[in-house]
Design a protein around this motif. Sequence first.
Motif, mmCIF file in Angstrom:
data_model
loop_
_atom_site.group_PDB
_atom_site.id
_atom_site.type_symbol
_atom_site.label_atom_id
_atom_site.label_comp_id
_atom_site.label_asym_id
_atom_site.label_seq_id
_atom_site.Cartn_x
_atom_site.Cartn_y
_atom_site.Cartn_z
ATOM 1 N N VAL A 166 5.308 -6.528 5.699
ATOM 2 C CA VAL A 166 4.858 -6.611 4.307
ATOM 3 C C VAL A 166 5.980 -6.240 3.349
ATOM 4 O O VAL A 166 6.207 -6.906 2.328
ATOM 5 C CB VAL A 166 3.623 -5.712 4.095
ATOM 6 C CG1 VAL A 166 3.271 -5.625 2.613
ATOM 7 C CG2 VAL A 166 2.436 -6.249 4.875
ATOM 8 N N LEU A 167 6.718 -5.170 3.654
ATOM 9 C CA LEU A 167 7.785 -4.738 2.757
ATOM 10 C C LEU A 167 8.965 -5.705 2.764
ATOM 11 O O LEU A 167 9.718 -5.757 1.792
ATOM 12 C CB LEU A 167 8.261 -3.336 3.152
ATOM 13 C CG LEU A 167 7.238 -2.213 2.981
ATOM 14 C CD1 LEU A 167 7.845 -0.883 3.387
ATOM 15 C CD2 LEU A 167 6.743 -2.142 1.552
ATOM 16 N N GLY A 168 9.139 -6.462 3.849
ATOM 17 C CA GLY A 168 10.233 -7.422 3.897
ATOM 18 C C GLY A 168 10.081 -8.577 2.922
ATOM 19 O O GLY A 168 11.059 -9.271 2.635
ATOM 20 N N THR A 169 8.882 -8.777 2.394
ATOM 21 C CA THR A 169 8.644 -9.858 1.424
ATOM 22 C C THR A 169 8.636 -9.352 -0.017
ATOM 23 O O THR A 169 8.305 -10.126 -0.920
ATOM 24 C CB THR A 169 7.294 -10.528 1.734
ATOM 25 O OG1 THR A 169 6.235 -9.567 1.621
ATOM 26 C CG2 THR A 169 7.289 -11.095 3.136
ATOM 27 N N LYS A 170 8.977 -8.086 -0.239
ATOM 28 C CA LYS A 170 8.932 -7.490 -1.577
ATOM 29 C C LYS A 170 10.334 -7.117 -2.038
ATOM 30 O O LYS A 170 11.207 -6.781 -1.228
ATOM 31 C CB LYS A 170 8.050 -6.239 -1.579
ATOM 32 C CG LYS A 170 6.617 -6.463 -1.122
ATOM 33 C CD LYS A 170 5.823 -7.285 -2.112
ATOM 34 C CE LYS A 170 4.378 -7.433 -1.667
ATOM 35 N NZ LYS A 170 3.585 -8.226 -2.631
ATOM 36 N N SER A 177 6.900 0.044 -7.687
ATOM 37 C CA SER A 177 5.862 0.003 -8.721
ATOM 38 C C SER A 177 4.503 -0.461 -8.213
ATOM 39 O O SER A 177 3.475 -0.097 -8.798
ATOM 40 C CB SER A 177 6.312 -0.922 -9.863
ATOM 41 O OG SER A 177 6.543 -2.241 -9.380
ATOM 42 N N ASP A 178 4.460 -1.248 -7.127
ATOM 43 C CA ASP A 178 3.186 -1.833 -6.666
ATOM 44 C C ASP A 178 2.767 -1.251 -5.321
ATOM 45 O O ASP A 178 2.498 -1.986 -4.354
ATOM 46 C CB ASP A 178 3.310 -3.363 -6.557
ATOM 47 C CG ASP A 178 3.609 -4.013 -7.887
ATOM 48 O OD1 ASP A 178 3.283 -3.392 -8.915
ATOM 49 O OD2 ASP A 178 4.163 -5.126 -7.902
ATOM 50 N N ARG A 179 2.697 0.065 -5.229
ATOM 51 C CA ARG A 179 2.311 0.693 -3.958
ATOM 52 C C ARG A 179 0.858 0.401 -3.599
ATOM 53 O O ARG A 179 0.521 0.206 -2.425
ATOM 54 C CB ARG A 179 2.535 2.204 -4.029
ATOM 55 C CG ARG A 179 3.992 2.611 -4.143
ATOM 56 C CD ARG A 179 4.142 4.100 -3.929
ATOM 57 N NE ARG A 179 5.529 4.529 -4.039
ATOM 58 C CZ ARG A 179 5.957 5.757 -3.768
ATOM 59 N NH1 ARG A 179 5.094 6.674 -3.397
ATOM 60 N NH2 ARG A 179 7.232 6.059 -3.883
ATOM 61 N N GLU A 180 -0.027 0.400 -4.586
ATOM 62 C CA GLU A 180 -1.443 0.146 -4.306
ATOM 63 C C GLU A 180 -1.655 -1.260 -3.767
ATOM 64 O O GLU A 180 -2.439 -1.470 -2.830
ATOM 65 C CB GLU A 180 -2.259 0.365 -5.574
ATOM 66 C CG GLU A 180 -2.285 1.818 -6.048
ATOM 67 C CD GLU A 180 -3.173 1.998 -7.256
ATOM 68 O OE1 GLU A 180 -3.755 0.985 -7.712
ATOM 69 O OE2 GLU A 180 -3.298 3.141 -7.740
ATOM 70 N N GLU A 181 -0.972 -2.231 -4.337
ATOM 71 C CA GLU A 181 -1.098 -3.605 -3.855
ATOM 72 C C GLU A 181 -0.568 -3.738 -2.429
ATOM 73 O O GLU A 181 -1.165 -4.427 -1.584
ATOM 74 C CB GLU A 181 -0.339 -4.547 -4.784
ATOM 75 C CG GLU A 181 -0.442 -6.014 -4.399
ATOM 76 C CD GLU A 181 0.346 -6.918 -5.325
ATOM 77 O OE1 GLU A 181 0.447 -8.118 -5.025
ATOM 78 O OE2 GLU A 181 0.864 -6.399 -6.343
ATOM 79 N N ILE A 182 0.550 -3.077 -2.133
ATOM 80 C CA ILE A 182 1.115 -3.121 -0.775
ATOM 81 C C ILE A 182 0.150 -2.470 0.213
ATOM 82 O O ILE A 182 -0.080 -2.990 1.315
ATOM 83 C CB ILE A 182 2.485 -2.436 -0.754
ATOM 84 C CG1 ILE A 182 3.493 -3.229 -1.594
ATOM 85 C CG2 ILE A 182 2.996 -2.289 0.673
ATOM 86 C CD1 ILE A 182 4.829 -2.537 -1.759
ATOM 87 N N ALA A 183 -0.432 -1.329 -0.169
ATOM 88 C CA ALA A 183 -1.376 -0.639 0.716
ATOM 89 C C ALA A 183 -2.613 -1.500 0.967
ATOM 90 O O ALA A 183 -3.120 -1.570 2.102
ATOM 91 C CB ALA A 183 -1.773 0.701 0.103
ATOM 92 N N VAL A 204 -5.214 2.619 3.849
ATOM 93 C CA VAL A 204 -3.779 2.711 4.122
ATOM 94 C C VAL A 204 -3.105 3.208 2.847
ATOM 95 O O VAL A 204 -3.398 2.711 1.753
ATOM 96 C CB VAL A 204 -3.186 1.359 4.553
ATOM 97 C CG1 VAL A 204 -1.678 1.484 4.759
ATOM 98 C CG2 VAL A 204 -3.852 0.857 5.826
ATOM 99 N N GLU A 205 -2.219 4.183 2.982
ATOM 100 C CA GLU A 205 -1.504 4.740 1.833
ATOM 101 C C GLU A 205 -0.003 4.780 2.131
ATOM 102 O O GLU A 205 0.405 5.109 3.250
ATOM 103 C CB GLU A 205 -1.988 6.161 1.502
ATOM 104 C CG GLU A 205 -3.417 6.231 0.983
ATOM 105 C CD GLU A 205 -3.574 5.633 -0.394
ATOM 106 O OE1 GLU A 205 -2.547 5.476 -1.097
ATOM 107 O OE2 GLU A 205 -4.709 5.298 -0.778
ATOM 108 N N ILE A 206 0.803 4.435 1.119
ATOM 109 C CA ILE A 206 2.259 4.553 1.198
ATOM 110 C C ILE A 206 2.638 5.954 0.716
ATOM 111 O O ILE A 206 2.331 6.328 -0.422
ATOM 112 C CB ILE A 206 2.957 3.483 0.344
ATOM 113 C CG1 ILE A 206 2.531 2.081 0.801
ATOM 114 C CG2 ILE A 206 4.470 3.630 0.439
ATOM 115 C CD1 ILE A 206 2.892 1.744 2.215
#
Length: 294
Positions: A166-170, A177-183, A204-206
């Motif tokens: 997921v983080l590889g596409t951001k 800034s978009d931790r909630e969307e990633i989680a 899930v939480e970052i």
Amino acid sequence: MKHNKRLAATKNQNLLDFILVHCLSFFSPPALENSDSDIGLCGWLLVALSILLMLVTLPISIWMCIKIVKEYERAIIFRLGRILRGGAKGPGLFFILPCTDSFINVDMRTITFDIPPQEVLTKDSVTVSVDGVVYYRVQNATLAVANITNADAATRLLAQTTLRNVLGTKNLSEILSDREEIAHSMQSTLDDATDDWGIKVERVEIKDVKLPIQLQRAMAAEAEATREARAKVIAAEGEMNASRALKEASLVISESPSALQLRYLQTLNTIAAEKNSTIIFPLPMEMMQGFMKN
């Protein structure tokens, strides 16, 4: 004495009735539907021998046949290696046959674990270290036992790979800034992947995003330069506004010659209040030009 004998006989009779009821339930049509019908003739013979052994060794065997599971647990019963069709048992008491039945307890409470820090290369080629936490629980105990060897270890490994994917596409700015969307994206991905294992990913939480020291210094220098540029722009705008105000004030003073004298007296009052040993007398520029011509 007779009363005590009657009580003991009544207790033994109740215990025998309880055992006979459970034993007969194995051969009743509903029980045959719930148990696995593919065990074959040899399997049914072994089950019958197990019941006979239990009846012969009463009341000692009763303590091996009755099991208890807690409120937050479920028991998966295996008969001759096959899961009974009745599904998970519990909470409370349940009955198993010696020698032919075995069971596995499954904890149904929510489990949490930390995702180890993952070195991730973002979409804009920046290396960051990100960790997180996952909350999940077993939703279907039968699937968690039959479909996977270790549901907990598999969920942990899947969470690590999902975080990296997921983080590889951001971009770096999106990660910060978009931790909630990633989680939320990680939760939906994990929930879909673990559905066949009987696992429900609840949250899930970052936790933290760690940047390299050199990148931190570069970002700090960039932010400082941006603040200095903004301060200079604000100072220039202030000077421009002040010059406009002075221009308007000069136009007002030029319309009334007495206004200049009043301004002079006001300035003398201010100087006398702060530095009373100094007095300034302004000289008109016309007078100075006359001396210069002479």
